[in-house]
Design an enzyme around this catalytic site. Structure first.
Site, PDB file in Angstrom:
ATOM      1  N   TRP A  21       6.488  -9.957  -2.950  1.00 59.96           N
ATOM      2  CA  TRP A  21       5.343 -11.162  -2.393  1.00 59.96           C
ATOM      3  C   TRP A  21       4.135 -10.155  -2.821  1.00 59.96           C
ATOM      4  O   TRP A  21       4.002  -8.997  -2.112  1.00 59.96           O
ATOM      5  CB  TRP A  21       5.407 -11.378  -0.933  1.00 59.96           C
ATOM      6  CG  TRP A  21       4.434 -12.130  -0.532  1.00 59.96           C
ATOM      7  CD1 TRP A  21       3.965 -13.600  -1.163  1.00 59.96           C
ATOM      8  CD2 TRP A  21       3.649 -12.031   0.637  1.00 59.96           C
ATOM      9  NE1 TRP A  21       2.878 -13.748  -0.348  1.00 59.96           N
ATOM     10  CE2 TRP A  21       2.866 -13.173   0.676  1.00 59.96           C
ATOM     11  CE3 TRP A  21       3.538 -10.894   1.507  1.00 59.96           C
ATOM     12  CZ2 TRP A  21       1.820 -13.143   1.619  1.00 59.96           C
ATOM     13  CZ3 TRP A  21       2.482 -11.302   2.809  1.00 59.96           C
ATOM     14  CH2 TRP A  21       1.576 -12.105   2.739  1.00 59.96           C
ATOM     15  N   TYR A  54       6.174 -17.200  -5.648  1.00 58.98           N
ATOM     16  CA  TYR A  54       5.447 -15.782  -5.583  1.00 58.98           C
ATOM     17  C   TYR A  54       4.645 -15.450  -7.157  1.00 58.98           C
ATOM     18  O   TYR A  54       5.761 -15.739  -8.123  1.00 58.98           O
ATOM     19  CB  TYR A  54       6.351 -14.678  -5.531  1.00 58.98           C
ATOM     20  CG  TYR A  54       6.731 -14.429  -4.171  1.00 58.98           C
ATOM     21  CD1 TYR A  54       6.404 -15.364  -3.003  1.00 58.98           C
ATOM     22  CD2 TYR A  54       7.696 -13.477  -3.925  1.00 58.98           C
ATOM     23  CE1 TYR A  54       6.926 -15.002  -1.697  1.00 58.98           C
ATOM     24  CE2 TYR A  54       8.311 -13.355  -2.614  1.00 58.98           C
ATOM     25  CZ  TYR A  54       7.783 -14.093  -1.486  1.00 58.98           C
ATOM     26  OH  TYR A  54       8.530 -14.099  -0.192  1.00 58.98           O
ATOM     27  N   GLN A 180      14.994 -15.736   7.320  1.00 58.87           N
ATOM     28  CA  GLN A 180      14.041 -14.684   6.987  1.00 58.87           C
ATOM     29  C   GLN A 180      12.763 -14.902   7.859  1.00 58.87           C
ATOM     30  O   GLN A 180      11.738 -15.903   7.164  1.00 58.87           O
ATOM     31  CB  GLN A 180      13.936 -14.685   5.545  1.00 58.87           C
ATOM     32  CG  GLN A 180      13.160 -13.662   5.216  1.00 58.87           C
ATOM     33  CD  GLN A 180      12.873 -13.334   3.571  1.00 58.87           C
ATOM     34  OE1 GLN A 180      11.927 -13.439   3.169  1.00 58.87           O
ATOM     35  NE2 GLN A 180      14.199 -13.649   2.882  1.00 58.87           N
ATOM     36  N   SER A 210       7.489  -8.587   6.173  1.00 61.30           N
ATOM     37  CA  SER A 210       6.269  -7.870   6.629  1.00 61.30           C
ATOM     38  C   SER A 210       6.524  -6.845   7.845  1.00 61.30           C
ATOM     39  O   SER A 210       5.800  -6.988   8.966  1.00 61.30           O
ATOM     40  CB  SER A 210       5.218  -9.037   7.093  1.00 61.30           C
ATOM     41  OG  SER A 210       4.610  -9.503   5.947  1.00 61.30           O
ATOM     42  N   PRO A 211       7.368  -5.839   7.548  1.00 60.48           N
ATOM     43  CA  PRO A 211       7.572  -4.613   8.791  1.00 60.48           C
ATOM     44  C   PRO A 211       6.205  -4.215   9.006  1.00 60.48           C
ATOM     45  O   PRO A 211       6.134  -3.509  10.156  1.00 60.48           O
ATOM     46  CB  PRO A 211       8.638  -4.026   8.083  1.00 60.48           C
ATOM     47  CG  PRO A 211       8.642  -4.083   6.552  1.00 60.48           C
ATOM     48  CD  PRO A 211       8.180  -5.537   6.211  1.00 60.48           C
ATOM     49  N   ARG A 230      -4.088  -4.375   0.072  1.00 59.02           N
ATOM     50  CA  ARG A 230      -4.086  -6.057  -0.025  1.00 59.02           C
ATOM     51  C   ARG A 230      -5.216  -6.702   0.907  1.00 59.02           C
ATOM     52  O   ARG A 230      -5.607  -7.626   0.382  1.00 59.02           O
ATOM     53  CB  ARG A 230      -2.581  -6.049   0.809  1.00 59.02           C
ATOM     54  CG  ARG A 230      -2.390  -7.598   1.018  1.00 59.02           C
ATOM     55  CD  ARG A 230      -0.975  -7.832   1.803  1.00 59.02           C
ATOM     56  NE  ARG A 230       0.089  -7.310   1.069  1.00 59.02           N
ATOM     57  CZ  ARG A 230       1.339  -7.442   1.536  1.00 59.02           C
ATOM     58  NH1 ARG A 230       1.626  -8.214   2.557  1.00 59.02           N
ATOM     59  NH2 ARG A 230       2.430  -6.893   0.492  1.00 59.02           N
ATOM     60  N   GLY A 286       7.784  -3.966   1.389  1.00 60.82           N
ATOM     61  CA  GLY A 286       7.035  -4.399   0.235  1.00 60.82           C
ATOM     62  C   GLY A 286       6.035  -3.207  -0.104  1.00 60.82           C
ATOM     63  O   GLY A 286       5.738  -2.264   0.803  1.00 60.82           O
ATOM     64  N   ASN A 296       8.349   4.622   2.434  1.00 57.81           N
ATOM     65  CA  ASN A 296       8.850   3.661   3.381  1.00 57.81           C
ATOM     66  C   ASN A 296      10.463   3.642   3.619  1.00 57.81           C
ATOM     67  O   ASN A 296      11.001   3.669   4.513  1.00 57.81           O
ATOM     68  CB  ASN A 296       8.583   2.216   2.898  1.00 57.81           C
ATOM     69  CG  ASN A 296       7.047   1.957   2.747  1.00 57.81           C
ATOM     70  OD1 ASN A 296       6.353   2.765   3.535  1.00 57.81           O
ATOM     71  ND2 ASN A 296       6.573   0.986   2.144  1.00 57.81           N
TER      72      ASN A 296
HETATM   73  N1  LIG Z   1       9.826 -15.644   3.678  1.00 60.09           N
HETATM   74  C1  LIG Z   1       8.737 -15.423   3.682  1.00 60.09           C
HETATM   75  O1  LIG Z   1       8.014 -16.334   3.994  1.00 60.09           O
HETATM   76  C2  LIG Z   1       7.982 -14.179   3.619  1.00 60.09           C
HETATM   77  C3  LIG Z   1       6.647 -13.906   3.630  1.00 60.09           C
HETATM   78  C4  LIG Z   1       6.188 -12.547   3.278  1.00 60.09           C
HETATM   79  C5  LIG Z   1       6.935 -11.588   2.916  1.00 60.09           C
HETATM   80  N2  LIG Z   1       8.121 -11.847   2.320  1.00 60.09           N
HETATM   81  C6  LIG Z   1       9.086 -10.867   1.860  1.00 60.09           C
HETATM   82  O2  LIG Z   1       8.900  -9.593   2.774  1.00 60.09           O
HETATM   83  C7  LIG Z   1       8.638  -8.639   1.662  1.00 60.09           C
HETATM   84  C8  LIG Z   1       7.897  -7.413   2.507  1.00 60.09           C
HETATM   85  O3  LIG Z   1       6.680  -8.127   3.212  1.00 60.09           O
HETATM   86  P1  LIG Z   1       5.213  -7.423   2.944  1.00 60.09           P
HETATM   87  O4  LIG Z   1       4.994  -7.067   1.625  1.00 60.09           O
HETATM   88  O5  LIG Z   1       4.199  -8.225   3.418  1.00 60.09           O
HETATM   89  O6  LIG Z   1       5.575  -6.147   3.674  1.00 60.09           O
HETATM   90  P2  LIG Z   1       4.727  -5.026   4.606  1.00 60.09           P
HETATM   91  O7  LIG Z   1       5.543  -3.805   4.667  1.00 60.09           O
HETATM   92  O8  LIG Z   1       4.106  -5.716   5.893  1.00 60.09           O
HETATM   93  O9  LIG Z   1       3.512  -4.811   3.836  1.00 60.09           O
HETATM   94  C9  LIG Z   1       3.548  -4.378   2.496  1.00 60.09           C
HETATM   95  C10 LIG Z   1       2.127  -3.807   1.953  1.00 60.09           C
HETATM   96  O10 LIG Z   1       1.731  -2.619   2.777  1.00 60.09           O
HETATM   97  C11 LIG Z   1       1.011  -1.779   1.861  1.00 60.09           C
HETATM   98  N3  LIG Z   1       1.866  -0.609   2.001  1.00 60.09           N
HETATM   99  C12 LIG Z   1       3.347  -0.316   2.317  1.00 60.09           C
HETATM  100  N4  LIG Z   1       3.688   0.859   2.247  1.00 60.09           N
HETATM  101  C13 LIG Z   1       2.458   1.289   2.641  1.00 60.09           C
HETATM  102  C14 LIG Z   1       2.432   2.783   2.829  1.00 60.09           C
HETATM  103  N5  LIG Z   1       3.542   3.495   3.223  1.00 60.09           N
HETATM  104  N6  LIG Z   1       1.161   3.322   3.023  1.00 60.09           N
HETATM  105  C15 LIG Z   1       0.076   2.553   2.973  1.00 60.09           C
HETATM  106  N7  LIG Z   1       0.238   1.413   2.529  1.00 60.09           N
HETATM  107  C16 LIG Z   1       1.611   0.720   2.448  1.00 60.09           C
HETATM  108  C17 LIG Z   1       1.103  -2.273   0.771  1.00 60.09           C
HETATM  109  O11 LIG Z   1       0.023  -3.079   0.257  1.00 60.09           O
HETATM  110  P3  LIG Z   1      -1.581  -2.332  -0.318  1.00 60.09           P
HETATM  111  O12 LIG Z   1      -1.138  -0.695  -0.955  1.00 60.09           O
HETATM  112  O13 LIG Z   1      -1.904  -3.160  -1.254  1.00 60.09           O
HETATM  113  O14 LIG Z   1      -2.214  -2.190   1.018  1.00 60.09           O
HETATM  114  C18 LIG Z   1       2.308  -3.148   0.611  1.00 60.09           C
HETATM  115  O15 LIG Z   1       2.127  -3.969  -0.396  1.00 60.09           O
HETATM  116  C19 LIG Z   1       7.974  -9.231   0.551  1.00 60.09           C
HETATM  117  O16 LIG Z   1       7.794  -8.820  -0.678  1.00 60.09           O
HETATM  118  C20 LIG Z   1       8.719 -10.668   0.542  1.00 60.09           C
HETATM  119  O17 LIG Z   1      10.019 -10.279  -0.268  1.00 60.09           O
HETATM  120  C21 LIG Z   1       8.867 -13.015   2.991  1.00 60.09           C
END
Ligand SMILES: NC(=O)c1ccc[n+]([C@@H]2O[C@H](COP(=O)([O-])OP(=O)(O)OC[C@H]3O[C@@H](n4cnc5c(N)ncnc54)[C@H](OP(=O)(O)O)[C@@H]3O)[C@@H](O)[C@H]2O)c1
Length: 323
Positions: A21, A54, A180, A210-211, A230, A286, A296
């Site tokens: 995502w 997506y 989910q 979104s952990p 983001r 993500g 991560n």
């Molecule tokens: N079912 C649903 O409605 C739904 C909704 C949302 C997501 N999802 C699923 O859940 C997955 C994960 O969600 P999410 O992407 O929102 O997860 P998240 O872990 O909350 O956020 C990931 C974002 O945080 C930043 N990041 C990640 N690791 C980092 C680190 N070690 N240091 C610094 N920045 C870091 C990156 O963005 P930047 O580098 O751009 O800042 C990355 O894209 C999605 O890919 C999708 O498959 C499902």
């Protein structure tokens, strides 16, 4: 990496997984998307999450290209996609879970992913305009036609999940095996309270999203929105008030102290905290670059460090800040 059963099903998924995502197509091109998947795979990830909506289908296209090039045996990985919002215009193409849309949409996803079947198909949101019976029958038929192996829901209420499960039970249809929901240190109520009866009652599994609360739980938003993050993407502006919330960023600073004591990053602590919940089958991570994937996924080594005392300290830090 440990592998957990997807709820009451026999399917095993890595306790940490990788999703696309926002990142695929918007931040990651085909090569970078493939490199992130390869890095995740090398660290034991076997589950890759996607959705039709997506990047309007391009995320599935990029994942399909990557899977084609990576050439992993099909039995060794699990791919999911999700349906609801649709990617074309029309009364039966948008914001629906009706039979016509679902049984058409899966074919588009399979073509983009270059797969014969997805392991998991989710109903991405509930649809108040379609009877649950119709949706359950359509998901059952999707499975019977060999296009998906299991199905689940995303952000349905406990009542809606229960109703779908009972329709399937009554008619001897394929049951939903997984929800989910969003789940992180600032968003806990649905997983910890609303769904609580369903874990035993119907064996519900969870793949959580979104952990890191979109990056807030890395500490990167403590002094505003960094470029390249983001929060700096024009289409993600709606996240900025939550990402820059002062009380939450102060809590992240205190969580970082706990993380330091455990010799890990605050991102790893936050991801491990989600995986510490035994009802979670897989925490979907993500990342917008390979280094984030590597950082991560090392959270897998932190899960065992979260004993009762650490969990109590974490609870005290986020008290009053979690929805
Ligand atoms: N079912 C649903 O409605 C739904 C909704 C949302 C997501 N999802 C699923 O859940 C997955 C994960 O969600 P999410 O992407 O929102 O997860 P998240 O872990 O909350 O956020 C990931 C974002 O945080 C930043 N990041 C990640 N690791 C980092 C680190 N070690 N240091 C610094 N920045 C870091 C990156 O963005 P930047 O580098 O751009 O800042 C990355 O894209 C999605 O890919 C999708 O498959 C499902």
């Amino acid at each position: 990496m440990n592998y957990r059963r997807l709820g009451g099903s026999g399917l095993k998924v890595s306790e940490l997984s990788f999703g696309s995502w926002v990142t695929y197509d918007n931040q990651l091109d085909a090569n970078a998307a493939r490199e992130c998947m390869a890095a995740a795979w090398d660290m034991g990830v076997n589950f890759f999450d996607n959705a039709e909506v997506y990047a309007a289908g391009k995320s599935e296209t990029l994942m399909g290209e990557a899977l084609g090039k990576l050439g992993w045996p099909r039995l060794k990985y699990v791919v999911s996609t999700k349906f609801f919002w649709g990617i074309t215009d029309g009364p039966n193409e948008k914001s629906t879970l009706n039979r016509k849309y679902l049984l058409n949409a899966i074919d588009g996803s399979l073509a983009r992913l270059r797969l014969d079947y997805v392991d998991l198909a989710y109903c991405h949101r509930p649809d108040p305009d379609t009877p649950i019976e119709e949706t359950v029958w359509a998901m059952h038929d999707m499975i019977e036609r060999g296009k998906a192996l299991y199905w689940g829901t995303s952000e349905w209420s406990a009542e809606q999940v229960r109703a779908a499960w009972h329709v399937a039970e009554r008619h001897h249809l394929r049951k939903p095996v997984v929800e989910q929901p969003e789940y992180n240190l600032f968003h806990r109520a649905r997983v910890e309270r609303e769904y609580a009866p369903l874990y035993d009652e119907i064996g519900l599994g969870l793949t959580t999203w979104s952990p890191l609360a979109s990056g807030l739980l890395t500490g990167k938003y403590r002094s505003g929105v960094p470029s390249g993050s983001r929060g700096a993407l024009p289409r993600m502006k709606f996240l900025v008030p939550a990402l820059t919330d002062k009380a939450k960023n102060d809590a992240v600073a205190r969580l970082a102290e706990v993380a330091r004591e455990l010799d890990c990053s605050v991102a790893q602590l936050a991801i491990a905290w989600c995986a510490r919940n035994p009802h979670v089958s897989s925490v979907i991570t993500g990342a917008s670059r390979v280094e984030q994937v590597r950082e991560n996924l090392q959270a897998a080594q932190v899960i065992g460090k979260l004993d009762g005392e650490v969990m109590a300290r974490i609870d005290a830090i986020v008290a009053g800040l979690s929805a």
